[in-house]
Design a protein around this motif. Sequence first.
Motif, mmCIF file in Angstrom:
data_model
loop_
_atom_site.group_PDB
_atom_site.id
_atom_site.type_symbol
_atom_site.label_atom_id
_atom_site.label_comp_id
_atom_site.label_asym_id
_atom_site.label_seq_id
_atom_site.Cartn_x
_atom_site.Cartn_y
_atom_site.Cartn_z
ATOM 1 N N LYS A 66 36.791 67.919 32.646
ATOM 2 C CA LYS A 66 35.740 68.163 33.644
ATOM 3 C C LYS A 66 36.082 69.304 34.584
ATOM 4 O O LYS A 66 35.203 69.974 35.088
ATOM 5 C CB LYS A 66 35.494 66.888 34.455
ATOM 6 C CG LYS A 66 34.573 65.919 33.750
ATOM 7 C CD LYS A 66 33.152 66.071 34.249
ATOM 8 C CE LYS A 66 32.200 65.192 33.488
ATOM 9 N NZ LYS A 66 30.830 65.349 33.867
ATOM 10 N N SER A 67 37.376 69.459 34.844
ATOM 11 C CA SER A 67 37.741 70.396 35.912
ATOM 12 C C SER A 67 38.183 71.739 35.349
ATOM 13 O O SER A 67 39.147 72.308 35.806
ATOM 14 C CB SER A 67 38.840 69.803 36.765
ATOM 15 O OG SER A 67 39.949 69.529 35.943
ATOM 16 N N ILE A 68 37.469 72.204 34.348
ATOM 17 C CA ILE A 68 37.821 73.508 33.793
ATOM 18 C C ILE A 68 37.490 74.600 34.805
ATOM 19 O O ILE A 68 36.373 74.697 35.275
ATOM 20 C CB ILE A 68 37.029 73.765 32.505
ATOM 21 C CG1 ILE A 68 37.523 72.836 31.431
ATOM 22 C CG2 ILE A 68 37.140 75.202 32.069
ATOM 23 C CD1 ILE A 68 36.567 72.671 30.299
ATOM 24 N N PHE B 179 36.853 78.342 35.235
ATOM 25 C CA PHE B 179 36.684 79.498 34.360
ATOM 26 C C PHE B 179 37.525 80.613 34.908
ATOM 27 O O PHE B 179 37.749 80.713 36.089
ATOM 28 C CB PHE B 179 35.262 80.023 34.230
ATOM 29 C CG PHE B 179 34.191 79.140 34.702
ATOM 30 C CD1 PHE B 179 33.871 78.019 33.974
ATOM 31 C CD2 PHE B 179 33.490 79.444 35.857
ATOM 32 C CE1 PHE B 179 32.852 77.222 34.387
ATOM 33 C CE2 PHE B 179 32.475 78.636 36.266
ATOM 34 C CZ PHE B 179 32.166 77.528 35.533
ATOM 35 N N ILE C 22 31.272 84.225 39.451
ATOM 36 C CA ILE C 22 29.879 84.413 39.856
ATOM 37 C C ILE C 22 29.784 85.456 40.966
ATOM 38 O O ILE C 22 28.913 86.317 40.961
ATOM 39 C CB ILE C 22 29.263 83.060 40.262
ATOM 40 C CG1 ILE C 22 27.859 82.954 39.717
ATOM 41 C CG2 ILE C 22 29.244 82.818 41.737
ATOM 42 C CD1 ILE C 22 27.764 82.815 38.258
ATOM 43 N N THR D 215 25.626 85.248 34.409
ATOM 44 C CA THR D 215 25.582 84.048 35.241
ATOM 45 C C THR D 215 25.289 82.819 34.397
ATOM 46 O O THR D 215 25.956 81.788 34.511
ATOM 47 C CB THR D 215 24.466 84.186 36.307
ATOM 48 O OG1 THR D 215 24.655 85.407 36.978
ATOM 49 C CG2 THR D 215 24.506 83.044 37.286
ATOM 50 N N LEU E 140 28.189 81.830 32.231
ATOM 51 C CA LEU E 140 29.225 81.146 33.019
ATOM 52 C C LEU E 140 28.795 79.724 33.338
ATOM 53 O O LEU E 140 29.590 78.788 33.281
ATOM 54 C CB LEU E 140 29.475 81.901 34.328
ATOM 55 C CG LEU E 140 30.183 83.238 34.196
ATOM 56 C CD1 LEU E 140 30.117 83.999 35.497
ATOM 57 C CD2 LEU E 140 31.617 83.035 33.761
ATOM 58 N N ARG E 141 27.510 79.549 33.636
ATOM 59 C CA ARG E 141 26.981 78.234 33.976
ATOM 60 C C ARG E 141 27.110 77.274 32.792
ATOM 61 O O ARG E 141 27.333 76.094 32.965
ATOM 62 C CB ARG E 141 25.530 78.401 34.431
ATOM 63 C CG ARG E 141 24.567 77.278 34.188
ATOM 64 C CD ARG E 141 24.719 76.154 35.179
ATOM 65 N NE ARG E 141 23.853 75.052 34.820
ATOM 66 C CZ ARG E 141 24.100 74.178 33.860
ATOM 67 N NH1 ARG E 141 25.221 74.253 33.194
ATOM 68 N NH2 ARG E 141 23.247 73.219 33.589
ATOM 69 N N PHE E 142 26.947 77.814 31.569
ATOM 70 C CA PHE E 142 26.904 76.929 30.411
ATOM 71 C C PHE E 142 28.264 76.722 29.746
ATOM 72 O O PHE E 142 28.355 75.923 28.822
ATOM 73 C CB PHE E 142 25.861 77.407 29.406
ATOM 74 C CG PHE E 142 24.494 76.892 29.754
ATOM 75 C CD1 PHE E 142 24.087 75.639 29.323
ATOM 76 C CD2 PHE E 142 23.651 77.608 30.578
ATOM 77 C CE1 PHE E 142 22.857 75.134 29.685
ATOM 78 C CE2 PHE E 142 22.413 77.113 30.941
ATOM 79 C CZ PHE E 142 22.019 75.867 30.494
ATOM 80 N N PRO F 32 31.041 75.109 30.847
ATOM 81 C CA PRO F 32 31.466 73.697 30.868
ATOM 82 C C PRO F 32 30.537 72.789 30.071
ATOM 83 O O PRO F 32 31.008 71.855 29.416
ATOM 84 C CB PRO F 32 31.448 73.327 32.346
ATOM 85 C CG PRO F 32 30.797 74.430 33.062
ATOM 86 C CD PRO F 32 30.769 75.626 32.197
ATOM 87 N N THR F 33 29.227 73.063 30.107
ATOM 88 C CA THR F 33 28.268 72.234 29.366
ATOM 89 C C THR F 33 28.556 72.288 27.872
ATOM 90 O O THR F 33 28.600 71.261 27.192
ATOM 91 C CB THR F 33 26.835 72.735 29.629
ATOM 92 O OG1 THR F 33 26.652 72.870 31.034
ATOM 93 C CG2 THR F 33 25.812 71.787 29.073
ATOM 94 N N ASN G 151 18.619 75.303 21.186
ATOM 95 C CA ASN G 151 17.655 74.414 21.820
ATOM 96 C C ASN G 151 17.752 74.482 23.335
ATOM 97 O O ASN G 151 16.744 74.534 24.038
ATOM 98 C CB ASN G 151 17.891 72.964 21.369
ATOM 99 C CG ASN G 151 17.347 72.740 19.972
ATOM 100 O OD1 ASN G 151 16.443 73.446 19.535
ATOM 101 N ND2 ASN G 151 17.910 71.771 19.274
ATOM 102 N N ARG G 152 19.000 74.487 23.817
ATOM 103 C CA ARG G 152 19.203 74.590 25.258
ATOM 104 C C ARG G 152 18.615 75.881 25.793
ATOM 105 O O ARG G 152 17.963 75.901 26.833
ATOM 106 C CB ARG G 152 20.699 74.566 25.580
ATOM 107 C CG ARG G 152 21.301 73.194 25.541
ATOM 108 C CD ARG G 152 22.774 73.296 25.892
ATOM 109 N NE ARG G 152 23.466 72.070 25.582
ATOM 110 C CZ ARG G 152 23.435 70.995 26.348
ATOM 111 N NH1 ARG G 152 22.759 71.015 27.470
ATOM 112 N NH2 ARG G 152 24.092 69.909 26.001
ATOM 113 N N GLU H 107 14.860 75.608 26.043
ATOM 114 C CA GLU H 107 14.439 74.773 27.181
ATOM 115 C C GLU H 107 14.694 75.465 28.507
ATOM 116 O O GLU H 107 13.880 75.407 29.424
ATOM 117 C CB GLU H 107 15.187 73.438 27.170
ATOM 118 C CG GLU H 107 14.522 72.391 26.314
ATOM 119 C CD GLU H 107 15.217 71.054 26.424
ATOM 120 O OE1 GLU H 107 15.632 70.680 27.539
ATOM 121 O OE2 GLU H 107 15.368 70.391 25.389
ATOM 122 N N LEU H 108 15.868 76.118 28.595
ATOM 123 C CA LEU H 108 16.200 76.804 29.840
ATOM 124 C C LEU H 108 15.195 77.913 30.117
ATOM 125 O O LEU H 108 14.753 78.098 31.259
ATOM 126 C CB LEU H 108 17.615 77.386 29.766
ATOM 127 C CG LEU H 108 18.078 78.045 31.053
ATOM 128 C CD1 LEU H 108 18.401 77.006 32.108
ATOM 129 C CD2 LEU H 108 19.272 78.941 30.826
#
Lengths: 284, 294
Positions: A2-4, A6, A144, A172, A175-177, A179-180, A224-225, A228-229
């Motif tokens: 969880k605490s990756i 970047f 960021i 951006t 970078l946001r995706f 961890p996802t 798919n993400r 949707e995004l």
Amino acid sequence: MKSIAFGQYYPANSPIHRMDPRAKVILTVLYIVCTFLCRNALCFAALVLSAILLTAVSHVPLRMILRSIRPLIMILTFTSLINIFMTKGEHLLTPSWEIPLWGTHVWRIRIFEEGLWTALFMILRIVVLLVGTSVLLSYTTTPIALTDALERLFAPLKKIKVPVHDIAMMTTIALRFIPTLMEETQRIMNAQKARGADFTSGGLIRRAKALLPVLIPLLVSAFNRAYELAAAMECRCYHGGEGRTRLKVLRLRFSDVFAVLLLIAFGTGIFFLNRLGIGYTMKG
Amino acid sequence: MAETFIHAENLSFSYQGSNGGDDVPALKNITLDISKGEYVAILGHNGSGKSTFAKLLNLILEPTAGTLIVGGTDLSSGDLSDEELIALRRRVGMVFQNPDNQLVATIVEDDVAFGPENIGVPMPELRHRVDGALASVGMSEYADREPHHLSGGQKQRVAIAGIIAMRPECIVFDESTAMLDPLGRREVLDTIRMLNRENGITVINITHYMNEAALADRVIVINDGTVLMDGTPDEVFAQRDRLREVGLEVPQCAELIHRLREAGIPIEGTAISHVESCAELLAATLRGGEPAHG
């Protein structure tokens, strides 16, 4: 998982962390120029001192910085050996050792004082370059903030049709995706493991092949993400960079300008120290 | 009756057939009106066309036939300018199913600011809106966190804050609780209710959870692309057998009342959608001196 973090960002609240990221980008470029300006021992002493000072100010633990230097040890050794043995100068340090090769051919090992200096200077230059850039930028600036700074610094390029805003937005989102998608990868791998997949044994090719059933679902889900995004962004009125306002307005403070001026002064100082001709002065 | 916000008349939509195949109709001749400030649930099982209806409301999809007027803008004319489209999307916000796929920024407050930034809200006002939106969904203390450290319900509340910050008149929730655990669902539903009751925002909640639909003022059941039922939750859930025919169940408390009535226990009253009101009906019946069977 969880605490990756970047990149290499080290969260702290030092004066360097608080600086305007644009100022930090400029400082980093200037600092790189400074390291390449250095030609003699006095300059390098000043440079090393500045690197130590920057590290101290940044609150980044020395341990982390040393760890980032470690992968460079091979390169450093190699360049110094080449510099020591290949640099020719006037002050020969060794008697002319001769190693017979074949026939009448001999290899004469000659180490000059200049070679030792050059090797030392090169090591210092590379290490300071690395420490300086990591302390000024990568350890103290979130990716960021860096993206944001680059978007603004390169804003003039919009005039020649470079899509600066789009590139920054893509970065951006990437970078946001991170961890996802990392979580997703883990989930898919677990699902495959539960059905008997083996990711750890076998040779390189076998392991690479085992990853294929992970990569394909990951790719499909990433698409798919993305779809949707894109819909979500449209729903939130996104229409490119035109007419956008900003929640976080970067403001250059006096201290940022002062830091840049200080570094310019430092560079000028180094430029003149070179000219004094004290000790050995590196060519090139 | 308050003024009409959404007016649909013979509204139809077909997905284009793949590989030159026939078009697939998703909505057929939908006619309905939704007033300003209403809290409407749209029920239907997967593939009923309920999500398609949602996507028409802010023109992610374009109607293929019929009339659709949202907030005075005619969406079926097909010639909206970019400015009109952006204005429409500001007024009609949409919250999607997967919270991960609608957050854009790496910091919560930056994400909430994304919408208002896009419509060009200037600075002191922008800060104001972001803080206000986060406060109204109860996420103020998470303003500088990273979204991937939040729970599903928290992420969804951040997504809602991102819509509220645009000051919409209507928010469409497209199965926004489907991926959440019970706690997260509770958080989101409470937020939805608060937005409707306190801020007067028209809420359209697309769902297939009966208990969620029961929270609305009005339930529209869509089946096979047409409106099957339209009424208060009590009216809709009174028609258990018709719902069952199209593969939908009534809330458990309503089911209980239906079965007790079938067993011959005369329970008076129509308020069967909520556990509390069902309990009152049962209590009234029991106090009424109805002797226990057996």
